[in-house]
Structures are given as C-alpha cells and as structure tokens.
Scaffold this motif. Structure first.
Motif, PDB file in Angstrom:
ATOM      1  N   GLU A 162       2.457  16.250  -0.084  1.00 21.79           N
ATOM      2  CA  GLU A 162       1.380  15.114  -0.742  1.00 21.79           C
ATOM      3  C   GLU A 162       2.324  14.104  -0.345  1.00 21.79           C
ATOM      4  OE1 GLU A 162       0.000  15.997  -5.295  1.00 21.79           O
ATOM      5  OE2 GLU A 162       2.006  15.678  -5.334  1.00 21.79           O
ATOM      6  N   THR A 163       1.081  12.846  -0.114  1.00 27.48           N
ATOM      7  CA  THR A 163       2.203  11.448  -0.359  1.00 27.48           C
ATOM      8  C   THR A 163       2.586  10.873  -1.157  1.00 27.48           C
ATOM      9  OG1 THR A 163       0.418  10.194  -0.808  1.00 27.48           O
ATOM     10  CG2 THR A 163       0.673  10.689   1.388  1.00 27.48           C
ATOM     11  N   LEU A 164       2.777   9.776  -2.011  1.00 25.39           N
ATOM     12  CA  LEU A 164       3.245   9.635  -2.710  1.00 25.39           C
ATOM     13  C   LEU A 164       2.017   8.862  -3.335  1.00 25.39           C
ATOM     14  CD1 LEU A 164       6.806   7.341  -2.258  1.00 25.39           C
ATOM     15  CD2 LEU A 164       6.665   9.698  -3.497  1.00 25.39           C
ATOM     16  N   GLU A 165       1.269   8.613  -3.338  1.00 23.50           N
ATOM     17  CA  GLU A 165       0.833   7.926  -3.856  1.00 23.50           C
ATOM     18  C   GLU A 165      -0.513   8.926  -4.405  1.00 23.50           C
ATOM     19  OE1 GLU A 165       0.895   6.727  -0.820  1.00 23.50           O
ATOM     20  OE2 GLU A 165       1.354   4.452  -1.476  1.00 23.50           O
ATOM     21  N   GLU A 166      -0.522   9.805  -3.107  1.00 19.97           N
ATOM     22  CA  GLU A 166      -1.624  11.091  -3.883  1.00 19.97           C
ATOM     23  C   GLU A 166      -0.795  12.032  -5.057  1.00 19.97           C
ATOM     24  OE1 GLU A 166      -2.979  12.979   0.262  1.00 19.97           O
ATOM     25  OE2 GLU A 166      -1.407  13.232  -0.241  1.00 19.97           O
ATOM     26  N   THR A 167       0.198  11.604  -5.360  1.00 22.53           N
ATOM     27  CA  THR A 167       1.357  12.090  -6.150  1.00 22.53           C
ATOM     28  C   THR A 167       0.894  11.439  -7.695  1.00 22.53           C
ATOM     29  OG1 THR A 167       2.713  13.591  -4.700  1.00 22.53           O
ATOM     30  CG2 THR A 167       3.415  12.843  -7.105  1.00 22.53           C
ATOM     31  N   ALA A 168       0.361  10.390  -7.101  1.00 23.25           N
ATOM     32  CA  ALA A 168       0.758   9.313  -8.823  1.00 23.25           C
ATOM     33  C   ALA A 168      -0.621   9.366  -8.980  1.00 23.25           C
ATOM     34  CB  ALA A 168       1.632   7.701  -8.295  1.00 23.25           C
ATOM     35  N   THR A 169      -1.832   9.380  -8.662  1.00 28.53           N
ATOM     36  CA  THR A 169      -2.973   9.652  -9.618  1.00 28.53           C
ATOM     37  C   THR A 169      -3.464  11.046 -10.036  1.00 28.53           C
ATOM     38  OG1 THR A 169      -3.702  10.128  -7.144  1.00 28.53           O
ATOM     39  CG2 THR A 169      -3.706   8.386  -7.810  1.00 28.53           C
ATOM     40  N   ARG A 170      -2.979  11.848  -9.263  1.00 31.96           N
ATOM     41  CA  ARG A 170      -2.622  13.324  -9.431  1.00 31.96           C
ATOM     42  C   ARG A 170      -2.224  13.646 -10.370  1.00 31.96           C
ATOM     43  NH1 ARG A 170       0.525  17.251  -9.746  1.00 31.96           N
ATOM     44  NH2 ARG A 170       2.028  16.782  -8.672  1.00 31.96           N
ATOM     45  N   ILE A 196      21.163  18.718  -6.879  1.00 31.16           N
ATOM     46  CA  ILE A 196      19.221  18.918  -6.860  1.00 31.16           C
ATOM     47  C   ILE A 196      18.698  17.352  -6.306  1.00 31.16           C
ATOM     48  CG2 ILE A 196      17.179  19.540  -7.523  1.00 31.16           C
ATOM     49  CD1 ILE A 196      18.773  21.680  -8.923  1.00 31.16           C
ATOM     50  N   LYS A 197      18.382  17.166  -5.043  1.00 33.58           N
ATOM     51  CA  LYS A 197      17.888  15.704  -5.617  1.00 33.58           C
ATOM     52  C   LYS A 197      15.969  15.618  -5.422  1.00 33.58           C
ATOM     53  CE  LYS A 197      17.448  11.851  -1.848  1.00 33.58           C
ATOM     54  NZ  LYS A 197      17.432  11.131  -1.322  1.00 33.58           N
ATOM     55  N   GLU A 198      15.569  15.750  -6.115  1.00 31.99           N
ATOM     56  CA  GLU A 198      14.314  15.423  -6.570  1.00 31.99           C
ATOM     57  C   GLU A 198      13.222  14.290  -6.511  1.00 31.99           C
ATOM     58  OE1 GLU A 198      13.528  17.034 -10.164  1.00 31.99           O
ATOM     59  OE2 GLU A 198      13.687  18.847 -10.056  1.00 31.99           O
ATOM     60  N   VAL A 199      11.948  14.024  -5.481  1.00 36.11           N
ATOM     61  CA  VAL A 199      11.037  12.835  -5.706  1.00 36.11           C
ATOM     62  C   VAL A 199      10.527  13.175  -6.544  1.00 36.11           C
ATOM     63  CG1 VAL A 199       9.523  11.617  -3.740  1.00 36.11           C
ATOM     64  CG2 VAL A 199      12.395  12.645  -2.958  1.00 36.11           C
ATOM     65  N   SER A 200      10.180  12.400  -7.147  1.00 38.80           N
ATOM     66  CA  SER A 200       8.601  11.733  -7.756  1.00 38.80           C
ATOM     67  C   SER A 200       7.988  10.924  -7.824  1.00 38.80           C
ATOM     68  CB  SER A 200       9.186  11.248 -10.073  1.00 38.80           C
ATOM     69  OG  SER A 200       9.611  12.928 -10.242  1.00 38.80           O
ATOM     70  N   ALA A 201       6.943  10.611  -8.307  1.00 42.59           N
ATOM     71  CA  ALA A 201       5.584   9.292  -7.976  1.00 42.59           C
ATOM     72  C   ALA A 201       5.193   9.244  -8.974  1.00 42.59           C
ATOM     73  CB  ALA A 201       5.442   9.368  -6.860  1.00 42.59           C
ATOM     74  N   GLY A 202       5.118   7.820  -9.770  1.00 42.28           N
ATOM     75  CA  GLY A 202       4.636   7.759 -10.595  1.00 42.28           C
ATOM     76  C   GLY A 202       3.279   5.834 -10.606  1.00 42.28           C
ATOM     77  N   VAL A 203       2.427   6.027 -11.985  1.00 40.66           N
ATOM     78  CA  VAL A 203       2.037   4.385 -11.288  1.00 40.66           C
ATOM     79  C   VAL A 203       2.125   3.534 -13.043  1.00 40.66           C
ATOM     80  CG1 VAL A 203       0.102   4.793  -9.939  1.00 40.66           C
ATOM     81  CG2 VAL A 203      -0.252   4.853 -11.606  1.00 40.66           C
ATOM     82  N   VAL A 204       2.416   2.551 -12.928  1.00 37.18           N
ATOM     83  CA  VAL A 204       1.519   1.511 -14.006  1.00 37.18           C
ATOM     84  C   VAL A 204      -0.100   1.419 -13.641  1.00 37.18           C
ATOM     85  CG1 VAL A 204       2.220  -0.252 -15.617  1.00 37.18           C
ATOM     86  CG2 VAL A 204       3.771   0.577 -14.370  1.00 37.18           C
ATOM     87  N   VAL A 205      -1.080   1.566 -15.040  1.00 40.80           N
ATOM     88  CA  VAL A 205      -2.272   2.290 -15.045  1.00 40.80           C
ATOM     89  C   VAL A 205      -2.528   0.787 -15.980  1.00 40.80           C
ATOM     90  CG1 VAL A 205      -4.542   3.213 -15.685  1.00 40.80           C
ATOM     91  CG2 VAL A 205      -2.207   4.865 -15.102  1.00 40.80           C
ATOM     92  N   PHE A 206      -2.848   0.004 -15.451  1.00 42.21           N
ATOM     93  CA  PHE A 206      -3.662  -1.352 -16.337  1.00 42.21           C
ATOM     94  C   PHE A 206      -6.055  -1.083 -16.606  1.00 42.21           C
ATOM     95  CE2 PHE A 206      -0.131  -2.677 -14.375  1.00 42.21           C
ATOM     96  CZ  PHE A 206       0.158  -3.543 -14.943  1.00 42.21           C
ATOM     97  N   PRO A 240       2.940   7.907 -16.992  1.00 42.56           N
ATOM     98  CA  PRO A 240       2.322   8.259 -16.253  1.00 42.56           C
ATOM     99  C   PRO A 240       3.244   8.714 -14.606  1.00 42.56           C
ATOM    100  CG  PRO A 240       0.205   7.596 -16.226  1.00 42.56           C
ATOM    101  CD  PRO A 240       1.247   7.062 -16.523  1.00 42.56           C
ATOM    102  N   LYS A 241       3.637  10.027 -14.592  1.00 42.35           N
ATOM    103  CA  LYS A 241       4.450  10.531 -13.016  1.00 42.35           C
ATOM    104  C   LYS A 241       4.705  11.740 -12.808  1.00 42.35           C
ATOM    105  CE  LYS A 241       9.371   9.320 -14.888  1.00 42.35           C
ATOM    106  NZ  LYS A 241       8.789  10.351 -16.080  1.00 42.35           N
ATOM    107  N   GLY A 242       5.420  12.444 -11.510  1.00 43.82           N
ATOM    108  CA  GLY A 242       5.707  14.041 -11.802  1.00 43.82           C
ATOM    109  C   GLY A 242       6.022  13.504 -10.327  1.00 43.82           C
ATOM    110  N   HIS A 243       7.205  15.440 -10.655  1.00 37.71           N
ATOM    111  CA  HIS A 243       7.190  15.505  -8.904  1.00 37.71           C
ATOM    112  C   HIS A 243       6.063  15.659  -7.837  1.00 37.71           C
ATOM    113  CE1 HIS A 243      10.213  17.437 -11.488  1.00 37.71           C
ATOM    114  NE2 HIS A 243      11.423  16.532 -11.241  1.00 37.71           N
ATOM    115  N   VAL A 244       6.633  15.080  -6.257  1.00 43.66           N
ATOM    116  CA  VAL A 244       6.142  15.265  -5.585  1.00 43.66           C
ATOM    117  C   VAL A 244       5.753  17.051  -5.239  1.00 43.66           C
ATOM    118  CG1 VAL A 244       5.873  15.008  -2.511  1.00 43.66           C
ATOM    119  CG2 VAL A 244       6.784  13.281  -4.061  1.00 43.66           C
ATOM    120  N   GLU A 245       4.672  17.312  -4.859  1.00 41.79           N
ATOM    121  CA  GLU A 245       4.339  18.605  -4.527  1.00 41.79           C
ATOM    122  C   GLU A 245       3.235  18.811  -2.852  1.00 41.79           C
ATOM    123  OE1 GLU A 245       1.123  20.133  -7.353  1.00 41.79           O
ATOM    124  OE2 GLU A 245       2.462  20.208  -9.628  1.00 41.79           O
ATOM    125  N   GLY A 246       4.395  19.507  -3.045  1.00 42.68           N
ATOM    126  CA  GLY A 246       4.030  20.118  -1.104  1.00 42.68           C
ATOM    127  C   GLY A 246       4.386  18.773  -0.107  1.00 42.68           C
TER     128      GLY A 246
END
Length: 73
Positions: free
Chosen positions: A38-46, A2-12, A30-36
C-alpha cells in the motif's frame, strides 16, 4: 528494534475535525500500519474507513513525518 510504518490523516468537514476515542480511552486521529505494498495514502484512507465507516479522499499534498520510540509495555 522493530521498525513499523503507519499512516493517518486529519479528517475535516466544514469546521469539524474527526477524532477517535479508543476502548482504552486513548484519543487519536485515525491511523494504522501499512499493509503489503500500500501507499501511505491508501493506508490512511483505508484506516479511516476501518475505524469509522467513513469514505474519505486526501485533498492535500501536505505531509508530516513523526518518528518516535515507544517505551516497553
């Protein structure tokens, strides 16, 4: 496999960095899986908002890609 894509950010903020301690004791950014579609940036901020209640914006074009295969279980 199974291949999954996640996105997250380092918040300063100033000289502070946001980390999350999960219920099982795991500490992470904070990070999580891309839904639908979404762009990586949208996933990360969500994910930041869902996990912390903090609204953030991405202020950098810098990106890193990490690939790994977790062990079963």
């Amino acid at each position: 496999m199974i291949k999954e894509v996640s996105a997250g950010v380092v918040v300063f903020k100033d000289d502070l960095v946001l980390i999350i301690k999960h219920k099982n004791g795991h500490i992470d950014f904070p990070k999580g899986h891309v839904e639908g579609d979404e762009t990586l940036e949208e996933t990360a901020t969500r994910e930041v908002f869902e996990e912390t209640g903090i609204n953030c914006r991405i202020d950098s074009e810098e990106k890193y890609k990490i690939t790994y295969s977790p062990k079963d279980g």
